[in-house]
Write a protein that holds these residues in place. Structure first.
Motif, PDB file in Angstrom:
ATOM      1  N   ALA A 101       0.824  -1.214   0.000  1.00 41.40           N
ATOM      2  CA  ALA A 101       0.000   0.000   0.000  1.00 41.40           C
ATOM      3  C   ALA A 101       0.860   1.266   0.000  1.00 41.40           C
ATOM      4  CB  ALA A 101      -0.922   0.005   1.223  1.00 41.40           C
ATOM      5  N   ARG A 102       1.948   1.236   0.719  1.00 42.60           N
ATOM      6  CA  ARG A 102       2.741   2.479   0.854  1.00 42.60           C
ATOM      7  C   ARG A 102       3.471   2.829  -0.421  1.00 42.60           C
ATOM      8  NH1 ARG A 102       3.544  -0.573   5.655  1.00 42.60           N
ATOM      9  NH2 ARG A 102       2.835   0.469   7.531  1.00 42.60           N
ATOM     10  N   VAL A 103       4.014   1.828  -1.105  1.00 42.18           N
ATOM     11  CA  VAL A 103       4.747   2.144  -2.341  1.00 42.18           C
ATOM     12  C   VAL A 103       3.805   2.746  -3.376  1.00 42.18           C
ATOM     13  CG1 VAL A 103       4.575  -0.232  -3.234  1.00 42.18           C
ATOM     14  CG2 VAL A 103       6.269   1.302  -4.156  1.00 42.18           C
ATOM     15  N   GLN A 104       2.555   2.300  -3.373  1.00 38.30           N
ATOM     16  CA  GLN A 104       1.642   2.831  -4.390  1.00 38.30           C
ATOM     17  C   GLN A 104       1.442   4.333  -4.214  1.00 38.30           C
ATOM     18  OE1 GLN A 104      -1.923   0.955  -5.624  1.00 38.30           O
ATOM     19  NE2 GLN A 104      -1.100  -1.112  -5.430  1.00 38.30           N
ATOM     20  N   TYR A 105       1.377   4.774  -2.973  1.00 38.79           N
ATOM     21  CA  TYR A 105       1.136   6.200  -2.779  1.00 38.79           C
ATOM     22  C   TYR A 105       2.393   7.023  -3.035  1.00 38.79           C
ATOM     23  CZ  TYR A 105      -3.679   5.603  -2.159  1.00 38.79           C
ATOM     24  OH  TYR A 105      -4.986   5.338  -2.448  1.00 38.79           O
ATOM     25  N   ASP A 106       3.556   6.442  -2.844  1.00 36.92           N
ATOM     26  CA  ASP A 106       4.783   7.138  -3.257  1.00 36.92           C
ATOM     27  C   ASP A 106       4.865   7.198  -4.779  1.00 36.92           C
ATOM     28  OD1 ASP A 106       5.464   7.632  -0.689  1.00 36.92           O
ATOM     29  OD2 ASP A 106       7.273   6.409  -0.661  1.00 36.92           O
ATOM     30  N   LEU A 107       4.499   6.091  -5.429  1.00 33.28           N
ATOM     31  CA  LEU A 107       4.517   6.078  -6.896  1.00 33.28           C
ATOM     32  C   LEU A 107       3.500   7.078  -7.450  1.00 33.28           C
ATOM     33  CD1 LEU A 107       5.585   4.852  -9.517  1.00 33.28           C
ATOM     34  CD2 LEU A 107       4.038   2.903  -9.176  1.00 33.28           C
ATOM     35  N   ARG A 108       2.333   7.129  -6.861  1.00 33.59           N
ATOM     36  CA  ARG A 108       1.322   8.108  -7.308  1.00 33.59           C
ATOM     37  C   ARG A 108       1.858   9.532  -7.188  1.00 33.59           C
ATOM     38  NH1 ARG A 108      -3.994   6.487  -8.068  1.00 33.59           N
ATOM     39  NH2 ARG A 108      -4.280   4.273  -7.629  1.00 33.59           N
ATOM     40  N   LYS A 109       2.598   9.779  -6.124  1.00 34.11           N
ATOM     41  CA  LYS A 109       3.158  11.123  -5.918  1.00 34.11           C
ATOM     42  C   LYS A 109       4.140  11.468  -7.036  1.00 34.11           C
ATOM     43  CE  LYS A 109       5.855  11.554  -2.387  1.00 34.11           C
ATOM     44  NZ  LYS A 109       6.301  11.466  -0.990  1.00 34.11           N
ATOM     45  N   MET A 110       4.995  10.515  -7.397  1.00 39.51           N
ATOM     46  CA  MET A 110       5.927  10.763  -8.498  1.00 39.51           C
ATOM     47  C   MET A 110       5.178  11.021  -9.798  1.00 39.51           C
ATOM     48  SD  MET A 110       9.032   8.078  -8.101  1.00 39.51           S
ATOM     49  CE  MET A 110       9.820   8.788  -9.540  1.00 39.51           C
ATOM     50  N   LEU A 111       4.098  10.270  -9.995  1.00 34.98           N
ATOM     51  CA  LEU A 111       3.356  10.389 -11.247  1.00 34.98           C
ATOM     52  C   LEU A 111       2.631  11.731 -11.354  1.00 34.98           C
ATOM     53  CD1 LEU A 111       2.170   6.693 -11.386  1.00 34.98           C
ATOM     54  CD2 LEU A 111       3.677   7.802 -13.052  1.00 34.98           C
ATOM     55  N   VAL A 112       2.385  12.378 -10.224  1.00 37.81           N
ATOM     56  CA  VAL A 112       1.852  13.743 -10.282  1.00 37.81           C
ATOM     57  C   VAL A 112       2.887  14.644 -10.942  1.00 37.81           C
ATOM     58  CG1 VAL A 112       1.173  15.755  -8.919  1.00 37.81           C
ATOM     59  CG2 VAL A 112       0.343  13.484  -8.287  1.00 37.81           C
ATOM     60  N   TYR A 113       4.132  14.542 -10.483  1.00 35.83           N
ATOM     61  CA  TYR A 113       5.174  15.394 -11.078  1.00 35.83           C
ATOM     62  C   TYR A 113       5.359  15.078 -12.565  1.00 35.83           C
ATOM     63  CZ  TYR A 113       9.326  17.839 -12.260  1.00 35.83           C
ATOM     64  OH  TYR A 113      10.194  18.677 -12.898  1.00 35.83           O
ATOM     65  N   LEU A 114       5.263  13.782 -12.890  1.00 38.64           N
ATOM     66  CA  LEU A 114       5.463  13.366 -14.290  1.00 38.64           C
ATOM     67  C   LEU A 114       4.241  13.670 -15.159  1.00 38.64           C
ATOM     68  CD1 LEU A 114       7.340  10.000 -13.670  1.00 38.64           C
ATOM     69  CD2 LEU A 114       8.300  12.192 -14.380  1.00 38.64           C
ATOM     70  N   ASP A 115       3.184  14.176 -14.544  1.00 41.19           N
ATOM     71  CA  ASP A 115       1.982  14.608 -15.257  1.00 41.19           C
ATOM     72  C   ASP A 115       1.261  13.440 -15.939  1.00 41.19           C
ATOM     73  OD1 ASP A 115       0.206  16.634 -15.785  1.00 41.19           O
ATOM     74  OD2 ASP A 115       1.210  17.326 -17.603  1.00 41.19           O
ATOM     75  N   ALA A 116       1.372  12.263 -15.333  1.00 35.35           N
ATOM     76  CA  ALA A 116       0.654  11.092 -15.855  1.00 35.35           C
ATOM     77  C   ALA A 116      -0.817  11.180 -15.458  1.00 35.35           C
ATOM     78  CB  ALA A 116       1.264   9.816 -15.299  1.00 35.35           C
ATOM     79  N   LEU A 117      -1.641  10.389 -16.132  1.00 32.04           N
ATOM     80  CA  LEU A 117      -3.057  10.275 -15.784  1.00 32.04           C
ATOM     81  C   LEU A 117      -3.217   8.946 -15.051  1.00 32.04           C
ATOM     82  CD1 LEU A 117      -4.614  11.341 -19.215  1.00 32.04           C
ATOM     83  CD2 LEU A 117      -4.124  12.783 -17.228  1.00 32.04           C
ATOM     84  N   THR A 118      -3.284   9.000 -13.737  1.00 30.49           N
ATOM     85  CA  THR A 118      -3.246   7.770 -12.945  1.00 30.49           C
ATOM     86  C   THR A 118      -4.656   7.302 -12.599  1.00 30.49           C
ATOM     87  OG1 THR A 118      -1.153   8.532 -12.031  1.00 30.49           O
ATOM     88  CG2 THR A 118      -2.201   6.681 -10.925  1.00 30.49           C
ATOM     89  N   LEU A 119      -4.930   6.026 -12.897  1.00 34.91           N
ATOM     90  CA  LEU A 119      -6.233   5.435 -12.564  1.00 34.91           C
ATOM     91  C   LEU A 119      -6.382   5.398 -11.038  1.00 34.91           C
ATOM     92  CD1 LEU A 119      -8.740   3.771 -13.715  1.00 34.91           C
ATOM     93  CD2 LEU A 119      -7.393   1.745 -13.112  1.00 34.91           C
ATOM     94  N   ASN A 120      -7.519   5.879 -10.553  1.00 35.39           N
ATOM     95  CA  ASN A 120      -7.726   5.886  -9.099  1.00 35.39           C
ATOM     96  C   ASN A 120      -8.167   4.522  -8.569  1.00 35.39           C
ATOM     97  OD1 ASN A 120      -7.062   8.584  -8.734  1.00 35.39           O
ATOM     98  ND2 ASN A 120      -9.146   9.271  -9.127  1.00 35.39           N
TER      99      ASN A 120
END
Ligand SMILES: Cc1cc2nc3c(=O)[nH]c(=O)nc-3n(C[C@H](O)[C@H](O)[C@H](O)COP(=O)(O)O)c2cc1C
Length: 167
Positions: A101-120
């Protein structure tokens, strides 16, 4: 990762990203001296060519495995970086109860900077994974997990159809 093709909706196909084992540790001086390593541009090209990207990763020390973080750091420096506007989903597995669970939220945070469209949703956390895979074949045997993965892939296909390929 190997279970995905059998659980995917019609028309969804998969290509494994090239290995990032050969990508050196990022440092600005090395980057300036020798440019982008071939393995990093190959990874970026693969991401760029895909309609969407699915991360399947374990969790190391409550966050991203270093090799994955390093690969993303390199890709993030490539001009016209390939995650911008790219649909992304993620799945994690762990022998522990939280399933990464924790790695997913760190990865989501990186993907914000990378401007990805992340499935919720749906989120896929495969906890206690030692009980959910066949020890000899590696096949995903847990029916509840298979159903969740099937649901996520169907949601991801819809998400790609709605939001993908805008660039
Ligand atoms: C350095 C290291 C750190 C780890 N940290 C975590 C962690 O924070 N949370 C967790 O659930 N599992 C953790 N684990 C266990 C991994 O989830 C487990 O090794 C993984 O499922 C196996 O993946 P692999 O075969 O790709 O290494 C850690 C493993 C290693 C080697």
């Amino acid at each position: 990762m190997n279970a995905l093709p059998a659980l995917a909706p019609p028309g969804m196909t998969f290509a494994e990203a090239p290995s990032f084992r050969e990508i050196p540790l990022y440092d600005g001086d090395g980057h300036a001296a020798t440019g982008f390593p071939r393995a990093a541009t190959a990874l970026a090209d693969t991401i760029r060519a895909a309609d969407g990207v699915i991360f399947c990763t374990p969790e190391f020390n409550f966050s991203l495995p270093g090799g994955l973080k390093n690969a993303l750091d390199w890709v993030s420096r490539i001009p016209d970086q390939p995650f911008a506007g790219k649909p992304v989903a993620m799945q994690t597995a762990s022998p522990g109860p939280l399933g990464g669970a924790r790695v997913q939220y760190d990865l989501r945070k990186m993907l914000v900077y990378l401007d990805a469209l992340t499935l919720n949703k749906p989120e896929i956390f495969v906890g206690s994974c030692a009980n959910k895979f066949d020890e000899k074949t590696g096949a995903l045997t847990d029916q509840t997990t298979r159903d969740f993965v099937r649901q996520q892939l169907a949601a991801f296909a819809t998400f790609i159809a709605q939001h993908g390929a805008k660039r």
